[in-house]
Design a protein around this motif. Structure first.
Motif, short mmCIF file in Angstrom:
data_model
loop_
_atom_site.label_atom_id
_atom_site.label_comp_id
_atom_site.label_asym_id
_atom_site.label_seq_id
_atom_site.Cartn_x
_atom_site.Cartn_y
_atom_site.Cartn_z
N THR A 279 -4.10 -6.18 -2.07
CA THR A 279 -4.03 -5.92 -0.75
C THR A 279 -2.85 -6.74 -0.21
OG1 THR A 279 -6.44 -5.61 -0.41
CG2 THR A 279 -5.30 -6.18 1.24
N LYS A 280 -1.95 -5.98 0.75
CA LYS A 280 -1.08 -6.56 1.15
C LYS A 280 -1.26 -6.98 2.65
CE LYS A 280 2.16 -3.11 -1.21
NZ LYS A 280 3.19 -2.17 -0.81
N VAL A 282 -0.04 -7.25 6.29
CA VAL A 282 0.69 -6.42 7.22
C VAL A 282 1.66 -7.38 7.87
CG1 VAL A 282 -1.05 -4.49 7.31
CG2 VAL A 282 -0.79 -6.45 9.16
N ARG A 401 -4.43 -4.75 10.72
CA ARG A 401 -3.39 -4.70 11.85
C ARG A 401 -4.24 -4.75 13.09
NH1 ARG A 401 1.82 -2.65 10.89
NH2 ARG A 401 1.20 -1.79 8.92
N TYR A 519 -2.69 6.63 6.64
CA TYR A 519 -2.85 5.71 5.63
C TYR A 519 -4.05 6.15 4.52
CZ TYR A 519 -0.55 2.48 8.99
OH TYR A 519 0.50 1.92 9.86
N ASP A 524 -5.08 1.65 0.08
CA ASP A 524 -4.40 0.82 1.00
C ASP A 524 -5.34 -0.07 2.02
OD1 ASP A 524 -2.42 -0.73 2.35
OD2 ASP A 524 -1.53 1.28 3.36
N SER A 526 -5.38 -2.54 3.96
CA SER A 526 -4.86 -3.27 5.20
C SER A 526 -4.03 -2.19 5.86
CB SER A 526 -4.02 -4.58 4.68
OG SER A 526 -2.83 -4.26 3.91
N GLU A 527 -3.91 -0.98 5.54
CA GLU A 527 -3.10 -0.25 6.37
C GLU A 527 -1.73 -0.42 6.51
OE1 GLU A 527 -5.23 0.55 10.33
OE2 GLU A 527 -7.06 1.24 9.50
N SER A 528 -1.02 -0.91 5.35
CA SER A 528 0.06 -1.34 5.33
C SER A 528 1.40 -0.56 5.02
CB SER A 528 0.17 -2.50 4.14
OG SER A 528 0.06 -1.95 2.75
N THR A 529 1.18 0.78 4.53
CA THR A 529 2.20 1.67 4.19
C THR A 529 1.68 3.18 4.79
OG1 THR A 529 2.27 0.65 2.02
CG2 THR A 529 3.34 2.83 2.36
#
Length: 754
Positions: A279-280, A282, A401, A519, A524, A526-529
């Motif tokens: 997990t990234k 954001v 986010r 997303y 994904d 964390s909805e990072s990409t």
């Protein structure tokens, strides 16, 4: 022979003769709960971010909640509506919040079916559904599901807790309340706190005391009858207030700042398994500055806000622990299914610099940093109504986010713990996608009953939620949800089959300018990409599905106005006090909540009082609002004084109190001279004694506290009588009259000004 009784609306199946000797008695069947039916305890936090609890990686100490998590299930893909009243409406009815009439909070009726600010009666609550199954239902804490203009002592009461199926209620009816000086209601009656802050009173402790009392009475007097308790804390909504020992406990704990805190929190979440590996984090949300670019004063003030938040959460956990322990003492913990959750993500309402006053945000204003710096020592105490800066709100939503009110994950993805020793075969993390509307069908499946087709003779709309029970014993079971729509203040999103389309909407902008993001949330977290450019066809189909679901659930029309703006601009209900132009109040009157008080914002008005003051007499004749804003008319040191509290800047007029003990006529006149400005004049016995210019007045909102007669009932409007416990009037009040002018501002006035 059978007859229908008009009083109980049932068919009598016995026989009526001339006397009981030639009659056949009959008794209706008493519905009892199925044997071994579980008790239900729903614990609802307010504005608690995904990453706030210790068991979700948070820094505050929450040992009692963490204990529940260790012995139960933790959901990491559970969703709410992004705002308090709508989530409560979905939680208690099992339906979409728009469909039941609660698009935003219960403070305005915008004139559209989905925006009434009240739950339709064809959407019964879980308490309504459980009553025929032999359950008693209790509500403790925050309600915020009754129209704000119906909260006075004369109701109407059909949207209060007892009108929506609960047997008992103790708590507060509005969006928030002071933790040391709350506005309280027991059943259908406004009541006073049992102690003062100086005597150690806190709302957290009071709610826990009453919850334990309800449980004790229930188990003692109806030991074989199951219960449903809805326990909705005021925490973690602002004001973030806590006893001094808890504030002291967290001093210095957040000095490394929000960037380090967020990184550390994500690492902890991954180690705990509450978010997936990989997990990234954001990027910082818009407006959140890098911690290392802030001044020392900024760091000092911002840390103070976060310390208050952690202290408040720690104290809330401690008092909740008493309730859990009490359940265990009563022998009911093992067969009580506990759902513990939040109503939305962490709040952005503290804005860039944090807030020491709830009033700024509601008027679409913002405090300056210097304003908060001057009040740094008040943060967390009864002398401020504070909320943290958005930098800390993003930490509380780690790793997600945006925030509360938004339909990105930071607003709608929230913690959920399920604890049920007797009914769960497993513990651990659950990752199935679910929504707050799924709680009701889960409970109904657990107790093996169908949702009633009628409640109190009213045909009911279908349940919209999907039971989560299948996930209790199977961590790998695929989700049974098909699609889920989100909308709040024009922000939109839809989840379908592991993908999410979401659009952030800038208030008052053209909806066609909104940029939809895409997303793959199954991969994904964390909805990072954002994959919108790579998968335009998938995005198009999801947006089309959003519009279809919006029609299905009565979401439209889209409306991006804030609640205070909608309240000020909407047409009041026929029974609302807002349609009155004149109010006459008499001594002994119950305090009036803010939403039901005379609406004096940005209009001319008169406040007239007829009083008699003995020698040395003093005290508040009438007051509206609290320390964050309002007005007060009082007598002190031989002077008649009126103060208008504008963001704690006091506009004061005063004159000598006539002697002799005769009746005195006092009149304060506010004459509006332009948008949000005017002149205040004080008259005593018909003679003008003082006047002052008010270069700025409130647009929509003064404070969440209401109107009181003969004292200042909650936090003090004026610092002059702070600490005097309401500064009760020692003279005699004949009556107080408030007359409202016709020159209230309209939306076009504000548009031209802005």
């Amino acid at each position: 022979m059978s007859i229908t009784s008009d009083t109980v609306n049932e068919v009598f199946k016995g026989q009526i003769g001339r006397t009981y000797k030639d009659s056949i008695p009959w008794w209706p069947e008493v519905k009892v709960a199925k044997e071994d039916s579980p008790n239900i305890l729903v614990v609802l936090f307010d504005d608690l971010g995904f990453g706030s609890l210790g068991c979700y990686g948070g820094d505050a100490e929450t040992p009692n909640i963490d204990r529940l998590a260790r012995g139960g299930l933790q959901y990491n893909n559970f969703h709410t509506t992004a705002l308090c009243s709508p989530t409560r409406a979905s939680l208690l009815t099992g339906r979409d919040h728009h469909a039941v009439g609660m698009s935003i909070i219960a403070n305005a009726d915008s004139g559209f079916p989905s925006k009434r600010g009240a739950i339709r009666h064809n959407a019964g609550t879980l308490a309504d559904m459980l009553a025929p199954e032999g359950y008693n239902s209790y509500a403790v804490g925050k309600w915020h599901l009754a129209p704000a203009d119906q909260l006075s002592a004369v109701g109407p009461f059909d949207h209060w807790p007892l009108g929506r199926g609960f047997n008992k209620f103790y708590g507060f009816l509005e969006a928030l309340t002071d933790q040391f000086r709350p506005s309280l209601v027991r059943d259908n009656q406004h009541v006073e706190p049992p102690r003062t802050p100086e005597e150690g009173y806190t709302l957290n402790e009071d709610l826990a005391d009453n919850a334990c009392k309800f449980l004790t009475d229930h188990v003692s007097l109806a030991p074989n009858k199951p219960f449903f308790m809805y326990y909705a804390l005021g925490a973690m909504h602002s004001p973030h207030q806590a006893p001094q020992e808890y504030l002291d406990k967290y001093k210095g704990r957040f000095d490394e700042g929000w960037d380090v805190a967020r990184e550390r929190r994500l690492k902890r979440q991954i180690e705990m398994g509450v978010v997936p590996e990989g997990t990234k984090l954001v990027p910082r949300n818009e407006g959140v500055e890098p911690w290392n670019t802030l001044s020392d004063d900024q760091k000092r003030v911002y840390c103070k806000f976060e310390e208050a938040y952690a202290a408040f959460l720690d104290h809330s956990d401690k008092e909740l622990g008493r309730v859990f322990d009490h359940l265990e003492k009563l022998g009911k913990l093992d067969n009580t299914i506990i759902f513990l959750m939040s109503d939305n993500g962490a709040s952005q309402e503290g804005q860039i610099h944090g807030s020491t006053s709830t009033t700024f945000y509601e008027n679409m204003d913002a405090e300056s940093f210097d304003y908060n710096l001057e009040r740094i020592d008040q943060i967390g105490t009864m002398y401020a109504k504070n909320n943290y800066p958005i930098g800390w709100a993003q930490v509380e939503n780690t790793p997600l986010r945006r925030y509360k009110q938004n339909t990105h994950a930071g607003g709608v993805q929230d913690p959920l713990i399920v604890h049920w020793p007797k009914g769960l075969k497993d513990t651990g993390v659950r990752s199935q996608f679910h929504h707050v509307m799924d709680i009701v069908p889960t409970v109904l499946e657990v107790i093996d009953v169908e949702a009633p087709s009628q409640i109190k003779g009213i045909p009911q709309m279908n349940i919209h939620g999907t039971s989560m029970k299948y996930s209790f014993d199977d961590a790998d079971a695929p989700t049974r949800k098909n699609a889920q729509i989100f909308e709040m203040f024009g922000h939109r999103a839809i989840w379908h089959d592991g993908w999410k389309a979401v659009a952030y909407h800038k208030r008052y902008s053209d909806y066609e300018d909104d940029q939809w993001e895409l997303y793959h949330v199954a991969e994904d977290f964390s909805e990072s990409t954002d994959l919108a450019q790579k998968e335009p066809e998938r995005l198009r189909k999801l947006v089309e599905l959003w519009w279809a679901e919006a029609g299905r659930y009565d979401v439209l029309p889209l409306d991006d106005r804030g609640f205070a703006e909608r309240r000020a601009m909407s047409r009041p209900r026929q029974e609302s006090p807002r349609i009155q132009q004149e109010f006459v109040f008499y001594p002994g009157m119950t305090n009036v909540p803010g939403g039901a008080a005379p609406f004096t914002m940005d209009r001319s008005y008169e406040l007239a009082a007829r009083v008699r003051v003995p020698e040395g007499g003093q005290g508040v004749v009438a007051a509206c609002g609290g320390l964050c804003g309002g007005y007060t008319l009082y007598v002190k040191d031989g002077r008649v004084i009126h103060e208008y509290n504008y963001y704690q800047n006091m506009h004061r007029v005063e004159g000598d109190l006539p002697t002799g003990g005769d009746w005195i006529d006092i009149l304060y006149k506010f004459d509006k001279t332009g948008i949000r400005r005017g002149e205040g004049r004080l008259f005593i016995n018909g003679q003008e004694v003082a006047k002052t210019a008010l270069p700025e007045t409130y647009r929509y909102f003064m404070d969440w506290e209401g109107f009181s007669l003969g004292r200042d009932a909650s936090s003090p409007v004026s610092p002059v009588y702070e600490g005097k416990q309401g500064f009760a009037f020692t003279g005699e009040i004949d009556r107080v009259r408030i007359t409202l002018g016709e020159d209230i501002a309209g939306p076009n006035d504000y548009e031209s000004q802005d």
